[in-house]
Design a protein around this motif. Sequence first.
Motif, short mmCIF file in Angstrom:
data_model
loop_
_atom_site.label_atom_id
_atom_site.label_comp_id
_atom_site.label_asym_id
_atom_site.label_seq_id
_atom_site.Cartn_x
_atom_site.Cartn_y
_atom_site.Cartn_z
N GLY A 121 -28.54 -26.05 -3.53
CA GLY A 121 -28.28 -27.03 -2.51
C GLY A 121 -29.23 -27.46 -1.41
N THR A 122 -30.31 -26.96 -1.53
CA THR A 122 -31.35 -27.30 -0.60
C THR A 122 -32.38 -28.05 -1.13
OG1 THR A 122 -30.83 -25.32 0.62
CG2 THR A 122 -33.10 -26.30 1.11
N ARG A 123 -32.99 -29.15 -0.38
CA ARG A 123 -34.30 -29.68 -1.23
C ARG A 123 -35.47 -29.12 -0.67
NH1 ARG A 123 -35.72 -36.17 -0.80
NH2 ARG A 123 -38.08 -35.80 -0.87
N HIS A 124 -36.32 -28.90 -1.96
CA HIS A 124 -37.64 -28.30 -1.56
C HIS A 124 -38.62 -29.45 -2.07
CE1 HIS A 124 -36.03 -24.27 -0.64
NE2 HIS A 124 -35.19 -24.72 -1.49
N ASP A 125 -39.65 -29.69 -1.34
CA ASP A 125 -40.80 -30.73 -1.64
C ASP A 125 -41.88 -29.59 -1.79
OD1 ASP A 125 -39.26 -33.09 -1.61
OD2 ASP A 125 -39.33 -32.88 0.53
N LEU A 126 -42.47 -29.63 -3.12
CA LEU A 126 -43.40 -28.68 -3.29
C LEU A 126 -44.74 -29.61 -3.96
CD1 LEU A 126 -41.51 -26.10 -5.15
CD2 LEU A 126 -42.28 -25.87 -2.92
N GLN A 127 -45.85 -28.69 -3.53
CA GLN A 127 -47.21 -29.23 -4.21
C GLN A 127 -47.47 -28.28 -5.27
OE1 GLN A 127 -48.40 -32.47 -3.38
NE2 GLN A 127 -50.37 -32.45 -4.85
N LEU A 128 -47.56 -28.72 -6.55
CA LEU A 128 -47.57 -27.71 -7.60
C LEU A 128 -48.85 -27.95 -8.62
CD1 LEU A 128 -43.82 -26.88 -8.55
CD2 LEU A 128 -45.27 -25.64 -6.98
N ASP A 129 -49.52 -26.93 -8.92
CA ASP A 129 -50.21 -27.06 -10.36
C ASP A 129 -49.32 -27.72 -11.50
OD1 ASP A 129 -51.57 -26.06 -12.91
OD2 ASP A 129 -52.93 -25.15 -11.41
N THR A 130 -49.95 -28.47 -12.10
CA THR A 130 -49.19 -29.16 -13.11
C THR A 130 -48.79 -28.25 -14.38
OG1 THR A 130 -51.37 -29.75 -14.18
CG2 THR A 130 -50.41 -31.69 -12.76
N ARG A 131 -49.38 -27.12 -14.36
CA ARG A 131 -48.76 -26.19 -15.32
C ARG A 131 -47.76 -25.04 -14.87
NH1 ARG A 131 -54.95 -24.33 -15.49
NH2 ARG A 131 -54.55 -24.81 -13.33
N THR A 132 -47.43 -25.43 -13.71
CA THR A 132 -46.38 -24.26 -13.19
C THR A 132 -44.92 -24.47 -13.87
OG1 THR A 132 -47.50 -24.69 -11.15
CG2 THR A 132 -45.24 -23.63 -11.02
N THR A 133 -44.74 -23.45 -14.51
CA THR A 133 -43.32 -23.45 -15.10
C THR A 133 -41.93 -23.46 -14.00
OG1 THR A 133 -43.03 -20.97 -15.23
CG2 THR A 133 -44.00 -22.22 -16.88
#
Length: 211
Positions: free
Chosen positions: A52-64
């Motif tokens: 129910g909470t929005r999270h904006d992340l910057q992730l390594d493209t390989r992150t599962t």
Amino acid sequence: MKSGDAFGFSRRGVLVGGSAAGAVLVHAGPVQAAPAKGDVPVTMPVSLEVNGTRHDLQLDTRTTLLDALREHLHLIGTKKGCDHGQCGACTVIVNGERINSCLSLALQHQGDKVTTIEGLGTPDKLHPMQAAFIEHDGFQCGYCTPGQICSAVAVLGEIRRGVPSHVQEDIVAAPAVSNQELRERMSGNICRCGAYSNIMEAMQHVAGESA
Ligand code: FES
Ligand code: FES
């Protein structure tokens, strides 16, 4: 399922990004020339709605998705067992359907609604399936339990929606859900403690209450 292109990344880009690191791990020979910086985006933005909470992340493209939940959002209720799609410990519910989060890249879930064990209930207000697992001793060590409970909740949803399984004829023959049907649908969730019978009791309890 949304395509990656709709979000500005391509399958090829993700795979190339992943294979660059993989090549370093696999080849024991001379180190290969690294791709020029800027050729492949190493990280990308992804927005997930988790519990129910929005999270904006910057992730390594390989992150599962599993690692995004555990390592980046610190939702460690979802467990890593095999990390290969074989045990079900990492099961979470995405847009109402259960998935093995270890087999899915976080970037594939742009905008998706993810529910983890933390989002099903709280210690003060347990989800009926959590309460039933406690009442019926549906666990011993508990390592598989978050995945079992997420899967169990989604399974009852599948049965309500009429999603077929390999033993669907049993549903047709008997209006009540059989243990065979539940076992078949839960067969991707392994319990090394062997709490299967109690898990069936817990699921039958909840299925009976919601029938
Ligand atoms: Fe994902 Fe085992 S950790 S299936
Ligand atoms: Fe221990 Fe299932 S309760 S692995």
